[in-house]
Write a protein that holds these residues in place. Structure first.
Motif, PDB file in Angstrom:
ATOM      1  N   LEU A 247      -2.262   1.666   6.016  1.00 31.23           N
ATOM      2  CA  LEU A 247      -2.228   2.584   5.204  1.00 31.23           C
ATOM      3  C   LEU A 247      -3.516   3.037   4.785  1.00 31.23           C
ATOM      4  O   LEU A 247      -4.370   4.119   5.343  1.00 31.23           O
ATOM      5  CB  LEU A 247      -1.408   2.958   4.773  1.00 31.23           C
ATOM      6  N   PRO A 248      -4.698   2.503   4.724  1.00 31.37           N
ATOM      7  CA  PRO A 248      -5.406   2.166   4.159  1.00 31.37           C
ATOM      8  C   PRO A 248      -6.153   2.466   5.027  1.00 31.37           C
ATOM      9  O   PRO A 248      -7.041   2.606   6.271  1.00 31.37           O
ATOM     10  CB  PRO A 248      -5.594   1.178   3.120  1.00 31.37           C
TER      11      PRO A 248
ATOM     12  N   ALA B   8       0.680  -1.337  -0.181  1.00 25.57           N
ATOM     13  CA  ALA B   8      -0.458  -0.004   0.136  1.00 25.57           C
ATOM     14  C   ALA B   8       0.739   0.914  -0.601  1.00 25.57           C
ATOM     15  O   ALA B   8       2.254   1.349   0.358  1.00 25.57           O
ATOM     16  CB  ALA B   8      -0.692  -0.031   0.898  1.00 25.57           C
TER      17      ALA B   8
ATOM     18  N   ASP C  86       0.496   6.166   0.715  1.00 23.42           N
ATOM     19  CA  ASP C  86      -0.845   6.808   1.699  1.00 23.42           C
ATOM     20  C   ASP C  86      -1.633   6.577   0.957  1.00 23.42           C
ATOM     21  O   ASP C  86      -2.832   7.276   1.625  1.00 23.42           O
ATOM     22  CB  ASP C  86       0.485   8.010   1.424  1.00 23.42           C
TER      23      ASP C  86
END
Lengths: 217, 472
Positions: free
Chosen positions: A148-149, A112, A114
Motif C-alpha cells: 500500500l505505501p 499498512a 491507505d
C-alpha cells in the motif's frame, strides 16, 4: 452428475484411464513430486550480492549496503532524507525491536493502511538471478506493508541472497510447516506499460523500492 | 462473451480501413518483438539456454496433460486441505452462477478484478451487474476498456494495445470529470487514485490464475501493476477463475514456466509481482481473504485432452504468437471476434465455440510459422490451423463457390488433355495481363489479390510445353 464428475469423467475417458494404470500413474506422479526436478537454468556464476545489486538496479530498485543491523535505522533515515520523505513509517511488527527512534524515525509495527507513505519490511530471502525480494505473509510480516505505501524499504541479510527461485523454494521447505498464505516475489517498484507500451513506475503498488543489504548479518 | 467471429472478413476489412487503429497498430508494432528478443539474448549471455527451456516446458505440459485427471484431483485435495473451496464449471454460465452465488453468500456489493481471460469467456462482468454486484476491473488496460462501455480486450496481455494516449486521455476526462491529462504518468496516477478507493472498499477479489500448483494447492499470479496483489490481499473473499489445463506439479515446475512466460510475454526477466497464494488468512494475520474459492473451468478444454489438438492445451497465454503474427499486427485483435485473438485464438475459437462460428479464422493466417517459432511451449500453431482447415472441408463447412471451384478443378485435373488446354490458355491470359511488364499489377479474375502487391508474370509457356520442347 455434478460438473466435477462430468469434467473428470470426460478427462478420464480421454486419457484412457483404467483401474490398472491408475496406481502406476500415481506412482509416477509421486516420483515427480519427490524428485522436484529443476528445469534448465542459467549457471550460478559470480558474486551473488553483486549480481543481486546489478539486477535490482536494472529494475529501478535502489540499493544500500551496510555492515550490521544496528546501522539500519540510520540508513533508512538517510534514504528518507535524500528523497525528502517524512520520517514516519509503518513496518513489520517483526522489526519493532530495533532502535528506530534513535534515527529519528517514528516506526509503527502493524499492517499498512491507505494513508501510510513509507513501509519497512525485512525479507525471507532475495534472489540474485532477477533482483527479487521474497516476502512471506504472516502475523509479524503483513503483506500490505510492501504493497500500500508509495515507498517500500526492505532490509535483507547478504547471507540470505540466493541464486534463483528454486533456492528460495528449498529454504521455504527447510523452514518446515505449512506454506504461508502468500509468498510474494517483489522485483522493483510496481509498473505498467498498458498505455502505448510506455513503462510508468508506480501503478497500484509502490513508486519506489529501496533495499538495504546487511553484510554482517 | 458473445462470439462475433463469423463476421471476421467484414471486421478485418473495417480494421484495415480505420486510420486511427492503423496508426495505433503502427505505434505498437515490433515493440514486444524487440523486448522479447533482447530478453532472450540477455538470458543467453547469462549462460541460459532458452531452447532447452522451451523443450523442457513442452515436455512438462505434456506430462501433466497425460494424467490431467489425477493432477486435478491432487490439486483439489491440496487446495481443500489448505482451507480453500474448489468448485468446477462446465461452461461460462456455470462460472457466472458460481461467482454470483459466492457473492450473495458473503453479502458482496463490489468485486475488484485482476485480469482474467476466462471471465471474458464467461461474460462475468455482465452477469455480476445483472445481479446487482459492481465489478471493477483494476488492470489499467482492462479498466480503460470497462469505462469505455465494456469494450473487449484486443490482446491477451496488453488489452488496450489498439488505443492511443489521446483516446485514453479523452476517456478519462469524460469518465472522471477531471481536467484532461496529456502525459502517460499523469493518467496512470489518476487511475491509481480512482482504483485505490475501490480496492479498499471491495468485498470480493476475482482473479485469474497463471498456474495452479498441485503439490501445494496454490495459485500463482503474475502481475506488474500490483493489482493482482491488491485483489488477493485486501477483500474478504477471493475467487480464482482458471482453466483445468493450468495445473503444474511442483514449485520447481512453476519456476521453469515463469522463466519462459515472462520473457515471451513482455520481454522482462521477471514480472514485478509473482505471488504464490495458499489457503485463507491465518487466525493471527492482519490481511488476506477469509474465504478462498477456486473455480476450475472446462468450457471446451476437456474435449481437447488426448485429441489431435491437445498441443493447444500447453498454451501458457503469453501472447508471443500474436505479437509476431503479420495478420494480427495488421488488423488488430478485435476483428477475430472472440476472447482470444491472433494465431492461438484462431485455433482456440473454433475449438471452443464451434468450427461453423469461426469459419474464417483458420484461414486468417499465412502459415509463415513465426508463431510456431516463438511459442514458449512449442505449439505447432500452423499445423493446428491446417488441421482445422481440413476439418472444415470434411464437414462441408466451406462456402459453396469454393467447394464447386475445387470440385471443378479436381474434375479438370483428372483429364490430362483438358488440363493441358486449360493451362495453355491460362498462361497466355496471364502474359497478356502483364503486357511488356514482368509482373501483373491488376489480376483480372481476382483484383483484390493485387491491391497490396503484384502478381509475378509467368514464363511464356506452360511447364508441359517447356518439357516437351526440351525432350526433342
Amino acid at each position: 452428475m455434478t460438473s466435477r464428475e462430468d469434467i473428470l469423467t470426460r478427462v478420464r475417458e480421454k486419457v484412457g484411464r483404467n483401474v490398472d494404470d491408475t496406481a502406476l500413474a500415481r506412482g509416477d506422479m509421486e516420483a515427480w513430486l519427490n524428485t522436484r526436478r529443476q528445469g534448465p537454468r542459467p549457471p550460478a556464476a559470480g558474486d551473488l550480492l553483486a549480481r543481486f545489486r546489478e539486477k535490482s538496479e536494472a529494475l529501478s530498485t535502489s540499493i544500500d549496503i551496510v555492515a550490521e543491523w544496528s546501522t539500519v535505522p540510520s540508513a533508512v533515515a538517510r534514504y528518507l532524507a535524500e528523497r525528502s520523505l517524512a520520517k514516519t513509517a509503518v513496518g513489520w511488527p517483526l522489526l519493532t525491536g530495533h532502535d528506530w527512534a534513535a534515527a529519528g524515525i517514528a516506526f509503527e509495527g502493524r499492517g499498512a493502511r491507505d494513508a501510510d507513505r513509507i513501509g519497512i519490511t525485512g525479507a525471507f530471502c532475495a534472489i540474485a538471478e532477477t533482483g527479487t525480494l521474497v516476502l512471506l505473509s504472516g502475523h509479524d510480516t503483513p503483506a500490505s506493508v510492501s504493497l500500500l505505501p508509495e515507498t517500500h524499504v526492505a532490509v535483507v541479510a547478504a547471507s540470505r541472497i540466493v541464486m534463483g527461485m528454486e533456492e528460495a523454494w528449498n529454504l521455504l521447505r527447510a523452514k518446515g510447516g505449512a506454506l504461508p498464505r502468500a509468498v510474494n516475489f517483489v522485483s522493483g517498484p510496481s509498473r505498467t506499460g498498458d498505455i502505448e507500451q510506455t513503462i510508468v513506475l508506480g501503478a497500484h503498488g509502490p513508486y519506489q523500492v529501496h533495499v538495504i543489504v546487511v553484510t554482517g548479518a | 462473451m458473445q462470439i462475433r467471429s463469423m463476421f471476421f472478413k467484414a471486421n478485418a476489412a473495417a480494421a484495415l480501413a480505420n486510420p486511427v487503429l492503423q496508426g495505433n497498430m503502427r505505434t505498437s508494432k515490433g515493440k514486444f518483438v524487440d523486448k522479447r528478443r533482447t530478453a532472450i539474448a540477455d538470458f543467453s549471455a547469462e549462460g541460459g539456454d532458452f531452447e532447452a527451456l522451451r523443450d523442457a516446458a513442452a515436455e512438462l505440459r505434456d506430462r501433466v496433460l497425460k494424467d490431467l485427471d489425477l493432477w486435478l484431483e491432487k490439486f483439489e485435495a491440496a487446495a481443500t486441505a489448505s482451507g480453500a473451496t474448489v468448485l468446477w464449471a462446465k461452461d461460462g454460465d456455470e462460472i457466472c452462477r458460481h461467482v454470483v452465488d459466492i457473492a450473495r453468500r458473503h453479502s458482496v456489493r463490489k468485486a475488484v478484478k485482476s485480469k482474467s481471460m476466462l471471465s471474458e469467456e464467461a461474460g462475468l462482468n455482465q452477469a455480476l451487474e445483472a445481479s446487482g454486484i459492481k465489478p471493477v476491473e483494476t488492470d489499467l488496460g482492462e479498466y480503460i476498456l470497462q469505462i469505455n462501455n465494456n469494450e473487449p480486450p484486443s490482446h491477451i496481455i496488453a488489452p488496450v494495445v489498439h488505443k492511443s494516449l489521446d483516446e485514453v486521455a479523452d476517456l478519462f476526462e469524460k469518465t472522471h470529470r477531471t481536467p484532461r491529462k496529456t502525459e502517460i504518468p499523469e493518467l496512470t496516477r489518476e487511475a491509481r487514485e480512482v482504483l485505490r478507493s475501490h480496492f479498499l472498499d471491495a468485498d470480493m477479489g476475482i482473479s485469474g490464475g497463471n498456474f495452479l500448483v498441485a503439490e501445494t494447492g496454490s495459485v500463482a499470479l503474475v502481475t506488474n501493476e500490483g493489482n493482482g496483489r491488491m485483489v488477493t490481499t485486501l477483500p474478504r473473499v477471493h475467487v480464482v477463475v482458471t482453466g483445468i489445463e493450468k495445473v503444474v506439479p511442483t514449485m520447481e515446475d512453476l519456476s521453469l514456466l515463469l522463466r519462459l512466460l515472462i520473457r515471451s510475454a513482455t520481454g522482462q526477466h521477471i514480472s514485478n509481482y509473482v505471488s504464490l497464494l495458499t489457503g485463507v488468512k491465518r487466525p493471527d494475520e492482519h490481511d488476506g481473504p477469509e474465504h478462498l474459492y477456486f473455480i476450475l473451468v472446462d468450457n471446451g478444454r476437456a474435449d481437447l485432452v488426448a485429441s489431435e489438438f491437445q498441443d493447444m492445451l500447453r498454451c501458457i497465454r503469453c501472447g508471443a504468437c500474436m505479437n509476431h503474427c503479420p495478420v494480427y499486427q495488421t488488423i488488430g485483435g478485435h476483428a477475430y471476434g472472440w476472447v482470444y485473438p491472433g494465431p492461438m485464438g484462431s485455433v482456440l475459437t473454433p475449438l471452443y465455440q464451434g468450427l461453423n462460428k469461426a469459419i474464417d479464422l483458420p484461414q486468417a493466417a499465412t502459415l509463415c510459422n513465426q508463431c510456431g517459432v516463438v511459442c514458449p511451449v512449442k505449439i505447432p500453431l500452423p499445423e493446428l490451423l491446417r488441421k482445422l482447415r481440413e476439418k472444415q472441408v470434411e464437414k462441408n463447412l466451406r462456402p459453396w463457390f469454393e467447394r464447386i471451384a475445387l470440385k471443378g478443378w479436381a474434375w479438370v485435373a483428372s483429364k490430362p488433355k483438358l488440363y493441358a488446354l486449360g493451362t495453355w490458355f491460362g498462361v497466355r491470359y496471364l502474359n497478356w495481363l502483364a503486357g511488356a511488364d514482368d509482373r501483373i499489377r491488376v489480376l483480372g479474375v481476382a483484383p483484390e489479390w493485387t491491391l497490396g502487391r503484384d502478381f509475378p508474370a509467368p514464363e511464356g509457356k506452360t511447364f508441359r510445353e517447356l518439357y516437351a520442347a526440351r525432350k526433342r
